[in-house]
Design an enzyme around this catalytic site. Structure first.
Site, PDB file in Angstrom:
ATOM      1  N   ARG A 107       0.841  -1.188   0.000  1.00 48.99           N
ATOM      2  CA  ARG A 107       0.000   0.000   0.000  1.00 48.99           C
ATOM      3  C   ARG A 107       0.877   1.240   0.000  1.00 48.99           C
ATOM      4  NH1 ARG A 107      -3.608  -2.791  -1.500  1.00 48.99           N
ATOM      5  NH2 ARG A 107      -5.693  -3.033  -0.602  1.00 48.99           N
ATOM      6  N   GLU A 127      -3.992   7.425  -5.509  1.00 51.65           N
ATOM      7  CA  GLU A 127      -4.334   6.498  -6.591  1.00 51.65           C
ATOM      8  C   GLU A 127      -5.775   6.741  -7.027  1.00 51.65           C
ATOM      9  OE1 GLU A 127      -3.627   2.450  -5.520  1.00 51.65           O
ATOM     10  OE2 GLU A 127      -1.505   2.767  -5.091  1.00 51.65           O
ATOM     11  N   HIS A 185      -0.473  -0.076  -9.842  1.00 50.87           N
ATOM     12  CA  HIS A 185      -1.184  -0.934  -8.889  1.00 50.87           C
ATOM     13  C   HIS A 185      -1.834  -2.126  -9.598  1.00 50.87           C
ATOM     14  CE1 HIS A 185      -3.039  -0.856  -4.622  1.00 50.87           C
ATOM     15  NE2 HIS A 185      -2.907  -2.104  -5.047  1.00 50.87           N
TER      16      HIS A 185
END
Length: 319
Positions: free
Chosen positions: A239, A268, A286
């Site tokens: 993360r 994000e 991601h």
């Protein structure tokens, strides 16, 4: 008997959607945009269950406005930092996630990021792609060798262990920090450190695999980055909250961190525009679990949890 009504907030795999439409009265967000707070609140009155992704945020304020109809949030993710679990529990809403099935895919990507960061993947691709490659010498684009190096892993859960297994294929000396020491048959020779600080001193390569919590926010700050061996490589597929991004840029500029491989960011989508100035930061958007096999497995795991819940059983991944 009426089927439970289900809202799927994002465009999941075709196999997942086909099964969901067979077994549930389902509404699918074919626009594939993140569910907003207003949409979540509205859905709580219209649906018995929701399958969200980490892009939907179940904050305490949002959950406080939920209808009593919603009974379960079956996450299409392992991480649940987007869910206020105490708030959901207080409303009597079950929460599940999808562990196990994405460990290998994420570990594969961590390996890609580690190798790409260490061996100048960004700069190398750029000079070939732009036609700037016009010379060679023994000193040209010399990187950091992975094979035989010391690897530090923070968080030896499923993904961390999968990454350690793959790293042994490069004869890496594996060290780890975890909240508890693993039994020998699970550690498989990895050296345990009882503090993060102890681990950092031996981590020529450091890979993050712990969840985002208030305690791990900015885990890798300026003070901890300074404890790494000079010229270390940082990898993060967990993360974005784990890394103080300003501190990482400062460490990149001084050479304390020679390169970084990042699949997640504090903001994000989008990432950190300041990283783009540094060719020794190898970035991906991601996509750690983004393989067809894994996406099917994640969707099926979320549906398995729903099936158990509505059959009156305890879901396998109840949190």
């Amino acid at each position: 008997m009426n089927k439970p009504r289900l809202w799927i907030t994002r465009r999941l795999s075709e196999a997942t959607l086909e099964r969901a439409e067979r077994d549930y009265d389902v509404v699918i967000n074919h626009a594939d945009t993140p569910g907003t707070a207003t949409e979540l609140i509205s859905a709580s009155a219209d649906f018995d269950a929701i399958i969200p992704c980490h892009s939907e945020h179940f904050s305490a304020d949002v959950v406080a406005q939920f209808s009593d109809r919603l009974k379960i949030v079956a996450n299409h993710s392992v991480g649940v930092d987007h869910c206020n679990l105490p708030a959901l529990k207080d409303r009597g809403i079950a929460v599940t996630n999808t562990p196990d099935v994405l460990s290998d895919a994420t570990a594969e990507l961590a390996m890609l990021l580690m190798l790409g960061a260490a061996r100048h993947a960004v700069a190398g691709d750029k000079i070939v792609r732009t036609g700037a490659w016009d010379s060679w010498s023994p000193a040209f684009m010399v990187g950091k060798q992975v094979t035989g190096s010391r690897l530090g892993i923070i968080g030896m859960g499923r993904v961390g262990r999968a990454f350690a297994t793959k790293a042994r294929g490069f004869d890496m000396e594996v060290h780890y920090y975890n909240r508890t020491e693993l039994p020998a048959d699970r550690a498989l020779g990895a050296v345990y450190h009882d503090t993060v600080e102890s681990l950092l001193g031996v981590a020529d390569f450091l890979s993050l695999h712990c969840p985002a919590t208030p305690e791990t926010t900015d885990l890798m700050n300026a003070e901890r980055l300074a404890l790494l061996p000079h010229g270390a490589v940082l990898v993060n597929t967990a993360r974005g909250a784990l890394v103080d991004e300003d501190a990482l840029i400062a460490a990149i500029k001084t050479g304390q961190v020679t390169a970084a491989g990042l699949d997640c960011f504090k903001v994000e989508p989008g990432g950190n525009p300041a990283f783009a100035a540094h060719d020794n930061i190898f970035m991906l958007p991601h996509i750690g679990s983004a393989t067809r096999k894994t996406r099917d497995a994640m969707g099926f795991r979320a549906l398995d949890n729903l099936d158990a819940f509505f059959a009156g059983k305890t879901p396998r991944d109840l949190l």
